[in-house]
Scaffold this motif. Structure first.
Motif, PDB file in Angstrom:
ATOM      1  N   ILE A  37      -2.074 -26.118 -49.391  1.00 48.06           N
ATOM      2  CA  ILE A  37      -1.045 -25.457 -49.563  1.00 48.06           C
ATOM      3  C   ILE A  37       0.280 -25.581 -48.836  1.00 48.06           C
ATOM      4  CG2 ILE A  37      -0.211 -23.158 -49.040  1.00 48.06           C
ATOM      5  CD1 ILE A  37      -2.597 -21.740 -48.960  1.00 48.06           C
ATOM      6  N   PHE A  38       0.259 -26.604 -47.031  1.00 49.42           N
ATOM      7  CA  PHE A  38       0.873 -27.197 -46.447  1.00 49.42           C
ATOM      8  C   PHE A  38       0.876 -28.149 -46.472  1.00 49.42           C
ATOM      9  CE2 PHE A  38      -0.638 -22.907 -44.610  1.00 49.42           C
ATOM     10  CZ  PHE A  38       0.653 -21.777 -44.964  1.00 49.42           C
ATOM     11  N   PHE A  39       0.561 -29.381 -46.824  1.00 44.31           N
ATOM     12  CA  PHE A  39       0.873 -30.512 -46.683  1.00 44.31           C
ATOM     13  C   PHE A  39       1.397 -31.160 -48.231  1.00 44.31           C
ATOM     14  CE2 PHE A  39      -0.826 -35.275 -46.574  1.00 44.31           C
ATOM     15  CZ  PHE A  39      -0.270 -35.532 -45.926  1.00 44.31           C
ATOM     16  N   ALA A  40      -0.149 -30.611 -49.671  1.00 48.01           N
ATOM     17  CA  ALA A  40      -0.513 -31.491 -50.779  1.00 48.01           C
ATOM     18  C   ALA A  40       1.160 -31.483 -50.966  1.00 48.01           C
ATOM     19  CB  ALA A  40      -1.094 -30.929 -51.681  1.00 48.01           C
ATOM     20  N   PRO A  41       2.132 -30.244 -51.046  1.00 47.53           N
ATOM     21  CA  PRO A  41       3.861 -30.216 -51.714  1.00 47.53           C
ATOM     22  C   PRO A  41       4.163 -31.469 -51.131  1.00 47.53           C
ATOM     23  CG  PRO A  41       3.454 -27.978 -52.041  1.00 47.53           C
ATOM     24  CD  PRO A  41       2.009 -28.980 -50.622  1.00 47.53           C
ATOM     25  N   LEU A  42       4.242 -31.961 -50.397  1.00 48.62           N
ATOM     26  CA  LEU A  42       4.839 -32.787 -49.530  1.00 48.62           C
ATOM     27  C   LEU A  42       5.040 -34.522 -49.945  1.00 48.62           C
ATOM     28  CD1 LEU A  42       4.006 -32.274 -45.621  1.00 48.62           C
ATOM     29  CD2 LEU A  42       6.328 -31.630 -47.324  1.00 48.62           C
ATOM     30  N   MET A 181     -11.736 -41.019 -40.602  1.00 50.35           N
ATOM     31  CA  MET A 181     -10.919 -40.560 -41.590  1.00 50.35           C
ATOM     32  C   MET A 181      -9.712 -40.865 -41.844  1.00 50.35           C
ATOM     33  SD  MET A 181      -9.984 -36.122 -41.135  1.00 50.35           S
ATOM     34  CE  MET A 181      -8.254 -37.094 -39.539  1.00 50.35           C
ATOM     35  N   LEU A 182      -9.448 -42.414 -40.554  1.00 47.03           N
ATOM     36  CA  LEU A 182      -7.746 -42.454 -40.833  1.00 47.03           C
ATOM     37  C   LEU A 182      -7.904 -43.218 -41.789  1.00 47.03           C
ATOM     38  CD1 LEU A 182      -7.073 -42.116 -36.715  1.00 47.03           C
ATOM     39  CD2 LEU A 182      -6.753 -40.912 -38.971  1.00 47.03           C
ATOM     40  N   LEU A 183      -9.350 -44.064 -41.250  1.00 47.85           N
ATOM     41  CA  LEU A 183      -9.497 -45.604 -42.665  1.00 47.85           C
ATOM     42  C   LEU A 183     -10.001 -45.639 -43.475  1.00 47.85           C
ATOM     43  CD1 LEU A 183     -10.840 -47.891 -39.497  1.00 47.85           C
ATOM     44  CD2 LEU A 183      -8.630 -48.257 -40.278  1.00 47.85           C
ATOM     45  N   SER A 184      -9.902 -43.968 -44.206  1.00 51.13           N
ATOM     46  CA  SER A 184     -10.944 -43.495 -45.391  1.00 51.13           C
ATOM     47  C   SER A 184      -9.479 -44.230 -46.608  1.00 51.13           C
ATOM     48  CB  SER A 184     -11.651 -42.741 -45.540  1.00 51.13           C
ATOM     49  OG  SER A 184     -10.987 -41.557 -44.878  1.00 51.13           O
ATOM     50  N   GLY A 185      -8.460 -43.326 -46.213  1.00 48.68           N
ATOM     51  CA  GLY A 185      -7.489 -42.970 -46.671  1.00 48.68           C
ATOM     52  C   GLY A 185      -7.330 -41.774 -47.397  1.00 48.68           C
ATOM     53  N   ILE A 186      -7.904 -40.518 -46.813  1.00 48.62           N
ATOM     54  CA  ILE A 186      -8.465 -39.040 -47.359  1.00 48.62           C
ATOM     55  C   ILE A 186      -6.931 -38.741 -47.935  1.00 48.62           C
ATOM     56  CG2 ILE A 186      -8.851 -37.146 -45.906  1.00 48.62           C
ATOM     57  CD1 ILE A 186     -11.173 -38.335 -45.154  1.00 48.62           C
ATOM     58  N   MET A 187      -6.001 -38.990 -46.661  1.00 49.24           N
ATOM     59  CA  MET A 187      -4.568 -38.342 -46.635  1.00 49.24           C
ATOM     60  C   MET A 187      -3.593 -39.113 -47.074  1.00 49.24           C
ATOM     61  SD  MET A 187      -5.424 -35.582 -44.628  1.00 49.24           S
ATOM     62  CE  MET A 187      -3.887 -34.917 -44.025  1.00 49.24           C
ATOM     63  N   LEU A 188      -3.881 -40.183 -47.281  1.00 48.24           N
ATOM     64  CA  LEU A 188      -2.831 -40.874 -47.832  1.00 48.24           C
ATOM     65  C   LEU A 188      -3.589 -42.247 -48.609  1.00 48.24           C
ATOM     66  CD1 LEU A 188       0.337 -40.878 -45.483  1.00 48.24           C
ATOM     67  CD2 LEU A 188      -0.161 -39.987 -47.901  1.00 48.24           C
ATOM     68  N   PRO A 189      -3.331 -42.698 -49.211  1.00 50.29           N
ATOM     69  CA  PRO A 189      -4.058 -43.818 -49.657  1.00 50.29           C
ATOM     70  C   PRO A 189      -3.653 -44.882 -49.108  1.00 50.29           C
ATOM     71  CG  PRO A 189      -2.822 -42.553 -51.835  1.00 50.29           C
ATOM     72  CD  PRO A 189      -2.258 -42.342 -50.824  1.00 50.29           C
ATOM     73  N   MET A 190      -4.815 -45.965 -49.247  1.00 45.71           N
ATOM     74  CA  MET A 190      -4.698 -47.133 -48.011  1.00 45.71           C
ATOM     75  C   MET A 190      -3.825 -48.423 -49.196  1.00 45.71           C
ATOM     76  SD  MET A 190      -6.255 -46.355 -45.667  1.00 45.71           S
ATOM     77  CE  MET A 190      -6.157 -47.847 -44.781  1.00 45.71           C
ATOM     78  N   ALA A 191      -3.567 -48.309 -49.879  1.00 51.36           N
ATOM     79  CA  ALA A 191      -2.183 -48.829 -50.904  1.00 51.36           C
ATOM     80  C   ALA A 191      -1.690 -48.975 -49.923  1.00 51.36           C
ATOM     81  CB  ALA A 191      -2.553 -48.732 -52.363  1.00 51.36           C
ATOM     82  N   LEU A 192      -0.801 -47.797 -49.365  1.00 54.52           N
ATOM     83  CA  LEU A 192       0.947 -47.687 -48.272  1.00 54.52           C
ATOM     84  C   LEU A 192       0.402 -48.172 -47.490  1.00 54.52           C
ATOM     85  CD1 LEU A 192       1.138 -44.154 -49.645  1.00 54.52           C
ATOM     86  CD2 LEU A 192       1.933 -46.205 -50.439  1.00 54.52           C
TER      87      LEU A 192
END
Length: 253
Positions: A37-42, A181-192
């Motif tokens: 709800i609060f992060f995905a729209p960003l 978690m940080l190195l899996s690209g869960i929040m943002l794709p590792m392509a970035l």
């Protein structure tokens, strides 16, 4: 047959305990819902950028599901430590139940809970965020979720049998989970990520789980990440189940 029957008995007991406290099913969904709800729209403004070709929500939700499996399965060992303290494991010494079934049954209950939560999250994401769903790919993605949850559940139970202390288990698991978690690209794709960080992520099996989940979600069943995740996560699951089973066998021998 005896091993299967024993596994079913342990699984049934674990599921009954879960059903007696259904609030945990809701509690474990709250954090993913906050992100939804609060992060995905960003992320809407990132559509079309590297890693977001399939769409912002379609990229974020599969990673969110892996995160839910990661946190939901990694910390189940705390319940086992409570049973150790209460003497439940000690009383199992006098039962004819298969020692391996004690682990497999518990782990399967963790997997079941994770799959139910993941399915609910997918439906909510479709209703709330307009997520486009390829159901064929989604159901295959649940295979990755099952392997991931099974592997992490076995790991958590095995480590709990070794440490036998919540005060020790918590920092150990947090130390392991955070970089994963940080190195899996869960929040943002590792392509970035910069090239050096992508190279480090290549050694993280959960990176392949996340990429496979995103590919399957998009209906890209032939993506290399799918078989890579199946091999890496499946192999780790077998290894950790074997290791944790030995810990269980020694504890209740």
């Amino acid at each position: 047959m005896k091993a299967l029957r024993d596994t079913w008995l342990v699984y049934s007991r674990a599921m009954k305990l879960n059903l007696k406290q259904p609030v945990w099913l809701v509690v474990m969904l709250i954090q993913p819902l906050y992100f939804l709800i609060f992060f995905a729209p960003l992320l809407d403004g990132l559509e079309g950028t590297p890693g977001f070709e399939a769409g912002a929500m379609e990229t974020f939700v599969p990673g969110l599901i892996i995160m839910m499996a990661l946190f939901g399965s990694t910390f189940v060992g705390f319940g086992l430590i409570a049973e150790l303290r209460q003497g439940v494991i000690e009383r199992m010494r006098v039962t004819p139940v298969s020692r391996v079934a004690l682990l497999i049954g518990r782990t399967l209950s963790t997997v079941t809970t994770t799959v139910i939560q993941a399915f609910i999250l997918v439906v909510l994401a479709a209703l709330i965020g307009g997520l486009q769903i390829d159901w064929g790919g989604v159901f295959l993605m649940f295979g990755i979720i099952i392997l991931t949850s099974f592997m992490l559940g076995a790991l958590s139970y095995g480590v709990a049998m070794v440490l036998k202390s919540e005060d020790t288990l918590a920092p150990v698991l947090n130390t392991v989970v955070q970089p994963i978690m940080l190195l899996s690209g869960i929040m943002l794709p590792m392509a970035l990520a910069p090239a050096w960080l992508q190279s480090v992520a290549d050694f993280n099996p959960f990176y392949y789980a996340v990429e496979a989940a995103r590919s399957l979600f998009a209906g890209d069943l032939g993506n290399d990440a799918v078989w890579q995740a199946a091999v890496f996560i499946g192999g780790l699951a077998v290894l950790l189940v074997w290791w944790a089973s030995r810990k269980f066998a020694r504890a209740v021998a």
